[in-house]
Motif scaffolding. Sequence first.
Motif, mmCIF file in Angstrom:
data_model
loop_
_atom_site.group_PDB
_atom_site.id
_atom_site.type_symbol
_atom_site.label_atom_id
_atom_site.label_comp_id
_atom_site.label_asym_id
_atom_site.label_seq_id
_atom_site.Cartn_x
_atom_site.Cartn_y
_atom_site.Cartn_z
ATOM 1 N N LEU A 9 0.834 -1.228 0.127
ATOM 2 C CA LEU A 9 0.113 0.170 0.211
ATOM 3 C C LEU A 9 0.970 1.197 -0.101
ATOM 4 C CD1 LEU A 9 -2.923 -0.939 2.486
ATOM 5 C CD2 LEU A 9 -2.992 -0.589 -0.236
ATOM 6 N N LEU A 10 1.972 1.075 0.907
ATOM 7 C CA LEU A 10 2.879 2.300 0.674
ATOM 8 C C LEU A 10 3.485 2.574 -0.760
ATOM 9 C CD1 LEU A 10 4.475 4.643 2.278
ATOM 10 C CD2 LEU A 10 6.017 2.892 2.932
ATOM 11 N N THR A 11 3.711 1.328 -1.294
ATOM 12 C CA THR A 11 4.522 1.552 -2.726
ATOM 13 C C THR A 11 3.548 2.266 -3.628
ATOM 14 O OG1 THR A 11 5.592 -0.401 -2.344
ATOM 15 C CG2 THR A 11 5.269 0.087 -4.672
ATOM 16 N N LEU A 12 2.232 1.574 -3.648
ATOM 17 C CA LEU A 12 1.301 2.277 -4.543
ATOM 18 C C LEU A 12 0.955 3.870 -4.080
ATOM 19 C CD1 LEU A 12 -1.486 -0.445 -4.799
ATOM 20 C CD2 LEU A 12 0.216 0.128 -6.489
ATOM 21 N N SER A 13 0.812 3.929 -2.758
ATOM 22 C CA SER A 13 0.663 5.379 -2.415
ATOM 23 C C SER A 13 1.922 6.443 -2.758
ATOM 24 C CB SER A 13 0.506 5.483 -0.959
ATOM 25 O OG SER A 13 -0.497 4.664 -0.261
ATOM 26 N N LEU A 17 1.209 9.460 -5.478
ATOM 27 C CA LEU A 17 1.535 10.862 -4.823
ATOM 28 C C LEU A 17 2.628 11.465 -5.832
ATOM 29 C CD1 LEU A 17 1.358 12.871 -2.539
ATOM 30 C CD2 LEU A 17 3.210 11.709 -1.394
ATOM 31 N N TRP A 18 3.699 10.616 -6.279
ATOM 32 C CA TRP A 18 4.650 11.336 -7.118
ATOM 33 C C TRP A 18 3.728 11.824 -8.430
ATOM 34 C CZ3 TRP A 18 9.681 12.073 -7.132
ATOM 35 C CH2 TRP A 18 10.295 12.565 -8.601
ATOM 36 N N LEU A 19 2.923 10.971 -8.945
ATOM 37 C CA LEU A 19 2.081 11.343 -10.128
ATOM 38 C C LEU A 19 1.309 12.500 -9.930
ATOM 39 C CD1 LEU A 19 1.133 8.051 -11.428
ATOM 40 C CD2 LEU A 19 3.004 9.547 -12.261
ATOM 41 N N VAL A 20 0.609 12.754 -8.802
ATOM 42 C CA VAL A 20 -0.315 13.997 -8.519
ATOM 43 C C VAL A 20 0.674 14.944 -8.338
ATOM 44 C CG1 VAL A 20 -1.596 14.832 -6.567
ATOM 45 C CG2 VAL A 20 -1.923 12.361 -7.604
ATOM 46 N N LEU A 35 9.451 3.654 -9.290
ATOM 47 C CA LEU A 35 10.980 3.291 -8.917
ATOM 48 C C LEU A 35 11.022 3.757 -7.443
ATOM 49 C CD1 LEU A 35 13.799 2.258 -9.390
ATOM 50 C CD2 LEU A 35 14.569 4.615 -10.087
ATOM 51 N N LEU A 36 10.574 5.222 -7.167
ATOM 52 C CA LEU A 36 10.330 5.583 -5.778
ATOM 53 C C LEU A 36 9.547 4.743 -5.140
ATOM 54 C CD1 LEU A 36 10.809 7.970 -3.745
ATOM 55 C CD2 LEU A 36 8.841 8.876 -4.604
ATOM 56 N N GLY A 37 8.469 4.273 -5.344
ATOM 57 C CA GLY A 37 7.514 3.337 -4.515
ATOM 58 C C GLY A 37 7.921 2.265 -4.540
#
Length: 162
Positions: A9-13, A17-20, A35-37
């Motif tokens: 869930l943290l990976t997806l979040s 968040l990066w995209l938003v 990559l960040l996630g």
Amino acid sequence: MKRLFPAPLLTLSLWALWLVLNLSLSPGHLLLGALLGFVAPLMFAPLRPLPVRMRKPGVALKLFLLVGRDVVISNLAVAWGVWRGGHKPPRSAFVKVPLDLHNANGLAALAMITTVVPGTVWSELALDRSVLLMHVFDLDNEAAFIAHFKSAYERPLMEIFQ
């Protein structure tokens, strides 16, 4: 799979968040966000708290109500102590409380309780987690305070977490 994705869930979040934040769905941002996630939860996995196993929810509810009551009573006592400060100054003191609670989650809850109740401040915890140094705003009887602290807060937390 859990080693590769310790917190899905943290990976997806993080990816979302990066995209938003970048307001872009370009391939570069999709890749950088993924990559960040993926990398951030792997790097910070050792910092994640221990899993919590609450054993007695009824005791937790009683403790919650007791802390709420103590917050109200302590607020009134501290306000009264400050108001009458010129006539009878408070007897502030540092108190060493011997601890039987060694569970990290239980100690964290004890620290929060100590912080929430006015008139007490968590000052220091011994490296071996055996003694807690607290500052008390107005202390009448050190032995009675320690006995109350251990029976009201530490003992229920031991039942809940150990």
